[in-house]
Design an enzyme around this catalytic site. Structure first.
Site, PDB file in Angstrom:
ATOM      1  CB  ALA A  95     -58.072 -30.678 -31.284  1.00  0.00           C
ATOM      2  CB  CYS A  96     -61.897 -31.500 -27.262  1.00  0.00           C
ATOM      3  SG  CYS A  96     -62.842 -31.484 -25.793  1.00  0.00           S
ATOM      4  N   GLY A  97     -60.304 -33.368 -25.222  1.00  0.00           N
ATOM      5  CA  GLY A  97     -60.577 -34.666 -24.395  1.00  0.00           C
ATOM      6  C   GLY A  97     -61.566 -35.489 -24.594  1.00  0.00           C
TER       7      GLY A  97
END
Length: 186
Positions: free
Chosen positions: A34-36
């Site tokens: 759930a990271c850029g």
């Protein structure tokens, strides 16, 4: 100690000795779903598919230490990665890469390749500004700064490069290609 003296646990909790990867080129990366930077899974898989048959492996270590961006169980993380990015490389047990409970492997990697900056570009500037607010002394520690920090290990076990998350994946691919083509130590 050498890289081959370390082990990690796979997603099922089994010990995996890195000695099984002797004479292979490795890319060891701490990841999050759930990271850029999560879309880097696509490029990691492309690199894996291109060089796997030439003796290249990726060791994916999910880590929830940075903004709690690796939620869920190991099974849920694996399902996410295979569903969204069709990953085929091995995923290990979700683990810490910094601090008191850090995997010894990452302590070793950080001792071999220190932090040298985030590079240039908008993502690098954004990450630099964000990390500066969390740790004003971040430049002076070897700690992993964020998800998707990558270490490339040559066939002889030497840690040859550290790539911070905003580094262009084309640079990572070029480093891997150079190591794969170098048959020394095979």
């Amino acid at each position: 100690m050498m890289i081959y003296d370390y082990s990690v646990q796979d997603a099922q909790g089994n010990d995996v000795s890195l000695s099984k990867y002797k004479c292979k080129v490795l890319l060891i990366v701490n990841t999050a779903t759930a990271c850029g930077f999560t879309p880097q899974y696509k490029e990691l898989e492309e690199i894996y598919e291109k060089y796997h048959d030439s003796g290249f492996e990726i060791i994916d270590v999910p880590c929830n230490q940075f903004g709690e961006q690796a939620p869920g169980t190991d099974a849920e993380i694996h399902t996410f990665c295979t569903l969204h990015y069709n990953t085929k490389f091995p995923q290990m047990k979700k683990s810490d890469v910094n601090g008191e409970h850090a995997l010894p492997l990452f302590t070793y990697l950080k001792s071999q390749k220190k932090f040298e900056g985030f590079g240039a570009g908008k993502m690098a500037e954004t990450l630099r500004d964000f990390i500066q607010k969390i740790d004003s002394d971040y430049k002076n520690t070897p700690d992993i700064k964020w998800n998707f920090t990558k270490f490339v290990i040559a066939r002889d076990g030497t840690v040859v490069a550290r790539f911070e998350p905003p580094a262009p994946m084309s640079d990572v691919a070029a480093c891997v290609a150079g190591c794969v083509e170098n048959l020394e130590g095979k």
